[in-house]
Design a protein around this motif. Structure first.
Motif, mmCIF file in Angstrom:
data_model
loop_
_atom_site.group_PDB
_atom_site.id
_atom_site.type_symbol
_atom_site.label_atom_id
_atom_site.label_comp_id
_atom_site.label_asym_id
_atom_site.label_seq_id
_atom_site.Cartn_x
_atom_site.Cartn_y
_atom_site.Cartn_z
ATOM 1 N N GLU A 21 0.616 -1.379 -0.179
ATOM 2 C CA GLU A 21 0.026 -0.438 -0.264
ATOM 3 C C GLU A 21 0.849 0.960 0.139
ATOM 4 O OE1 GLU A 21 -3.032 2.326 3.514
ATOM 5 O OE2 GLU A 21 -3.173 0.312 3.334
ATOM 6 N N GLY A 22 1.590 1.193 1.071
ATOM 7 C CA GLY A 22 3.163 2.651 0.858
ATOM 8 C C GLY A 22 3.545 2.648 -0.494
ATOM 9 N N VAL A 23 4.493 1.913 -1.061
ATOM 10 C CA VAL A 23 4.902 1.796 -1.944
ATOM 11 C C VAL A 23 4.190 1.950 -3.434
ATOM 12 C CG1 VAL A 23 6.594 0.423 -1.046
ATOM 13 C CG2 VAL A 23 5.602 -0.462 -2.406
ATOM 14 N N LYS A 24 2.875 1.447 -3.606
ATOM 15 C CA LYS A 24 2.163 1.830 -4.387
ATOM 16 C C LYS A 24 2.022 3.392 -4.235
ATOM 17 C CE LYS A 24 -1.100 -1.012 -5.639
ATOM 18 N NZ LYS A 24 -2.138 -1.746 -5.571
ATOM 19 N N ALA A 25 1.471 4.406 -3.088
ATOM 20 C CA ALA A 25 1.663 5.308 -3.081
ATOM 21 C C ALA A 25 2.818 5.829 -3.696
ATOM 22 C CB ALA A 25 0.844 5.291 -1.758
ATOM 23 N N VAL A 26 3.078 6.278 -2.665
ATOM 24 C CA VAL A 26 4.395 7.166 -3.248
ATOM 25 C C VAL A 26 4.721 6.644 -4.629
ATOM 26 C CG1 VAL A 26 6.803 7.670 -3.141
ATOM 27 C CG2 VAL A 26 5.462 6.716 -0.848
ATOM 28 N N SER A 27 4.669 5.837 -5.387
ATOM 29 C CA SER A 27 4.997 5.053 -6.813
ATOM 30 C C SER A 27 4.142 5.860 -7.608
ATOM 31 C CB SER A 27 5.500 4.229 -7.392
ATOM 32 O OG SER A 27 6.279 2.979 -6.415
#
Length: 668
Positions: free
Chosen positions: A112-118
């Motif tokens: 969830e976190g890395v998808k949001a930043v990506s």
């Protein structure tokens, strides 16, 4: 040929199979709930054909618990596709086994976190004209500098996305060509779970499966995709469907109650409480609530310390007393105010950790989840507040004892919901347990395997009832039953009600069974897989062994011991849950709900199901042959016996130790 025949992938129906599929087709056509109790070999997996025959534009979702059950449906759907070439199907498995991104913490939170930043980074760069993120020099440099242990972007997700638009038009993020092509292959070809990593190389395997699921007529998911409300809502949103647009099929449905309860239960341990205090103390200068909440945590610790004076391994605690003790001497009037501050602190910590690429679930979040559940469930009699001992630690738990409310919501929200299992017996008891007075179609099929291939016996002279566990004569007789049973040829399994009883008889019989390759189920799951593989490999090496396991444990359910992998099973004792005040309160709740049937539904029914699952490991195909032994006289009591499947009731013969020895000798 009618529509059902057109989708059915076999030349002929098994006995009673057509009736079962017609019931499923009727449920799919008209909507509603159905429960089907069909023993192994009945052809339950073909129910997916009936749902496809009545699909009418709806998506079929099949929920399974294990990879072996997923493989069964893959095999079935491949056969259906041999008749209906246009059928598209796929499946979803947990991210934990799929994610190629390294780093610690919770894989779902990390994703969830890395998808949001990506996504934010890619959209920003697309605004400058870089519509293919994986070719953008800036993003490539970011990926090369990535801290693999604390990732904040995901290269695999980035390679799975492209953009269209720009030059005044709105930007749209779309699946990359590579992702689309591989997702199409998933829907058209037979791809097994162990092949996914290779097929998804370089891109996000989960995004590949998710895109395939969007294009599929049938999607097979695991239980937590379905039973967790948040995960299910996200999944259906990603698939672009509403529950009323779904034909839902739940396999191994005897597990539904336990799984739903597991989703709703929350707990906090002493070490987690201490860690939560350390996490909050570090925020004293940033958050004004930190000092006040620290006092609450210490009060909870004092409450837990007071419980150490109890001699019970598990017991109920009064939530109103907990409330008073926890807020005493603090700035809070009640727990609801505490929960408000805890939620703010949790969110602050989570956002701070996400920015640093830290994705582990914090102790503060565990505490917050426990406190939220405790305050929300306080007036609900379907929840109990419980403390239990875990080694030297005290654990506080909010435990659900009645999953029916959530199960009814789940089933009624879908166009149709069909629950299937080989051990939904007696089906009327399961219907009442899961759905109360809702209108539910039910069907129970007979066992179609030849009775000549099995012998079903019940010992009338032994018991593991608590009052008899110190009786030397009873203990010796149980040991004699086991050693006599062990004289049968081939792989054998003996199932016990608990690890404690298993260890007692393993100690007594270890020497006597040394020549039989005795393999004992360990408490630690990490060692269980290799030991089970050793046991199952013995027949191929011209040898055999005897398995000591626990009913409801790691080796008693969801495993196929086909052919010569298991020649007999014995259940020693009626595997009832330990009786204590918590169990009595649960029984009282169900007596109030169901009257005289309440104790059977809440206490005896789960024990019978555990025994049936263990016994059922032996006969997995019509040609399988085996001896099935109930080593407990309570199975002969009328109310207990009436809860067994009809084929067991009809065939089960009472025996004594002497007649058992004669029967074993004859069966050889």
């Amino acid at each position: 040929m009618d529509e059902l025949d057109a989708w059915f992938p076999y030349e002929t129906y098994r006995p009673y199979q057509r009736e079962m599929l017609e019931l499923a087709a009727t449920c799919a056509r008209n909507g509603g709930i159905a429960m089907i109790d069909a023993p192994t070999g009945s052809g339950k997996s073909s129910i997916v054909s009936a749902l496809l025959a009545e699909r009418a534009g709806k998506k079929v979702i099949v929920a399974v618990r294990t990879i072996s059950q997923l493989t069964t449906f893959i095999r079935e759907l491949e056969l259906v596709r041999s008749r209906k070439r246009t059928l598209a199907y796929s499946y979803l498995i947990g991210k934990r086994s799929l994610c190629p991104l390294s780093g610690g913490g919770d894989v779902y939170r990390r994703c969830e976190g890395v998808k949001a930043v990506s996504t934010s980074l890619m959209r920003e760069r697309a605004g400058t004209g870089q519509l293919v993120p994986s070719r953008d020099p800036v993003i490539i440099r970011q990926m090369k500098k990535l801290d693999t242990q604390h990732p904040i972007i995901c290269p695999y997700f980035i390679k799975s996305r492209v953009f269209t638009g720009g030059d005044g038009n709105a930007l749209r993020m779309l699946p990359s060509t590579t992702l689309r092509n591989r997702a199409d292959r998933i829907t058209r070809e037979r791809v097994l779970p162990h092949e996914l990593r290779e097929m998804g190389a370089g891109i996000c395997p989960y995004e590949m499966l998710l895109l395939a699921a969007q294009k599929s007529d049938v999607v097979v998911v695991n239980y937590h995709h379905l039973f967790d409300d948040e995960i299910r809502t996200q999944l259906y949103g990603s698939l672009g469907i509403e529950p009323h647009e779904v034909h839902l099929l739940i396999d191994e449905a005897h597990n539904c109650g336990e799984v739903m309860q597991g989703v709703m239960n929350t707990a906090i341990s002493g070490p987690a409480l201490l860690q939560a205090e350390r996490e909050i103390l570090g925020l004293r200068r940033q958050l004004k609530q930190a000092v006040a909440v620290t006092q609450i945590i210490r009060n909870i610790g004092d409450f837990m310390e007071g419980l150490r004076n109890s001699h019970e391994a598990e017991d109920w605690f009064d939530p109103s007393i907990f409330d008073r003790i926890v807020v005493r001497g603090s700035l809070y009037r009640d727990l609801s105010e505490v929960v408000d501050d805890l939620m703010q602190i949790s969110e602050h910590i989570r956002e701070k950790n996400r920015a640093a690429g830290e994705y582990a679930t914090t102790a503060v979040e565990v505490l917050t989840a426990f406190m939220v559940r405790l305050t929300c469930s306080a007036p609900d009699p379907a929840f109990l507040t419980v403390f239990r001992r875990d080694g030297d630690e005290i654990v506080l738990e909010v435990r659900n004892i009645d999953p029916s409310g959530r199960l009814q919501e789940l089933a009624r929200s879908h166009h149709c919901c069909i629950l299937i299992s080989g051990t939904l017996s007696p089906i009327e008891s399961f219907r009442r347990y899961y759905f109360g007075e809702l209108d539910v179609m039910t069907k129970t099929l007979p066992n179609i395997f030849p009775p000549s291939n099995r012998m079903v016996l019940c010992a009338g002279d032994i018991t593991t009832a608590f009052s008899m566990r110190q009786n030397r004569e009873n203990t010796d007789r149980i040991a004699r039953y086991i050693t006599t049973f062990a004289s049968l040829a081939g792989n054998l399994a003996v199932y016990f009600p608990s690890y404690q009883i298993l260890e007692t008889y393993a100690g007594i019989l270890e020497g006597r069974l040394s020549s039989r390759n005795l393999i004992v189920e360990p408490k630690d799951a990490r060692d269980a897989g290799d030991l089970l593989k050793t046991f199952l490999s013995l027949p191929a090496r011209g040898s055999s062994g005897i398995l000591f396991a626990v009913c409801g444990g790691k080796w008693s359910e969801g495993l196929d011991y086909r052919g010569d992998l298991l020649a007999g099973a014995m259940v020693v004792g009626l595997p009832l849950a330990p009786f204590n005040r918590v169990r009595q309160m649960t029984i009282d709740y169900y007596r109030h709900k169901f009257g005289s049937d309440g104790e059977f539904i809440s206490y005896t029914l789960p024990a019978l199901n555990r025994a049936e699952q263990a016994i059922g490991r032996v006969l997995r195909a019509p040609e399988d042959r085996g001896m099935l032994v109930f080593g407990e006289k309570r199975f002969l009591e009328p109310r207990v016996r009436s809860g067994l499947p009809s084929w067991i009731r009809d065939e089960m013969a009472e025996c004594s130790i002497d007649s058992f020895a004669a029967a074993v000798k004859k069966w050889k």
